[in-house]
Write a protein that holds these residues in place. Sequence first.
Motif, PDB file in Angstrom:
ATOM      1  N   THR A  71       9.948 -75.680   7.522  1.00  0.00           N
ATOM      2  CA  THR A  71       9.311 -74.415   7.879  1.00  0.00           C
ATOM      3  C   THR A  71       9.435 -74.225   9.383  1.00  0.00           C
ATOM      4  O   THR A  71       8.894 -75.021  10.167  1.00  0.00           O
ATOM      5  CB  THR A  71       7.833 -74.404   7.465  1.00  0.00           C
ATOM      6  OG1 THR A  71       7.731 -74.485   6.035  1.00  0.00           O
ATOM      7  CG2 THR A  71       7.154 -73.118   7.922  1.00  0.00           C
TER       8      THR A  71
ATOM      9  N   THR B 251       8.579 -72.317  12.801  1.00  0.00           N
ATOM     10  CA  THR B 251       7.553 -71.452  13.377  1.00  0.00           C
ATOM     11  C   THR B 251       8.066 -70.741  14.629  1.00  0.00           C
ATOM     12  O   THR B 251       7.421 -69.830  15.138  1.00  0.00           O
ATOM     13  CB  THR B 251       6.307 -72.276  13.723  1.00  0.00           C
ATOM     14  OG1 THR B 251       6.671 -73.339  14.612  1.00  0.00           O
ATOM     15  CG2 THR B 251       5.688 -72.858  12.456  1.00  0.00           C
TER      16      THR B 251
ATOM     17  N   THR C  77      12.133 -72.095   5.399  1.00  0.00           N
ATOM     18  CA  THR C  77      11.167 -71.005   5.456  1.00  0.00           C
ATOM     19  C   THR C  77      10.947 -70.578   6.895  1.00  0.00           C
ATOM     20  O   THR C  77      10.840 -71.416   7.790  1.00  0.00           O
ATOM     21  CB  THR C  77       9.819 -71.439   4.835  1.00  0.00           C
ATOM     22  OG1 THR C  77      10.040 -71.819   3.477  1.00  0.00           O
ATOM     23  CG2 THR C  77       8.810 -70.303   4.872  1.00  0.00           C
TER      24      THR C  77
ATOM     25  N   ALA D 165       8.365 -68.847   9.324  1.00  0.00           N
ATOM     26  CA  ALA D 165       6.962 -68.460   9.449  1.00  0.00           C
ATOM     27  C   ALA D 165       6.580 -68.485  10.919  1.00  0.00           C
ATOM     28  O   ALA D 165       5.938 -69.425  11.394  1.00  0.00           O
ATOM     29  CB  ALA D 165       6.070 -69.402   8.642  1.00  0.00           C
TER      30      ALA D 165
END
Length: 212
Positions: free
Chosen positions: A41, A43, A124, A126
């Motif tokens: 993920t 960021t 992902t 995010a």
Amino acid sequence: MRRAPAAVLAIALGFVGVLAIAAPASAHNQIVSSTPAPNQTLTELPERFEIETNEKLLDIGGTGRGFAFEIQDAAGSYYETGCVSIVDDSMFTAARLGAPGAYTIVYQLVSDDGHTVSGRIPFTWAPSGDATVTQGAASPPGCHGAAGPPQATQGNGGSEAGRDSTVPLADILWIGGVLVAVALAVVITLVVMTRTRPSEDSSESGGGPTSS
């Protein structure tokens, strides 16, 4: 009764030839690390998206032919620039993403043995704060806006080229070698069976009792 063992031996020799030819195929480059890592993920955007392998990549003439680095979202839109840089054992492209969500890197590279290796890396996006959002494209873009694979330009110590799905000559040669090995096994089997048949027939005819 010697015909069957001889045929089996001939076939076994043929398979050994096939395995000997196919052995180099198992020497493809292996992925050592990637940015992003599988299922990671993110960021914040990294400096670049990169894939590192265990061997030097085969970039003949510095053209980048056979290499691709695509970035897709769940809807199938593309976010890459279309340019791929190849330096020694790594390939990389500019890091660009759109709205938060699921993304997939689709890559293709040319191994040191001349064979292509392709795969997918899901991750992902995010972002924790404000992030630059790139508008996705409906189809893979060409490098520097080109409609198709452009001429490579030198930069960052490696080559930079557009998306190209050319099949390396090594793949064609490997397939041809397997076919030749199989054909050779069949020929050897037929020759062995043909040569053993007369001797078996003569032994059968001479083994019975004779009348005086």
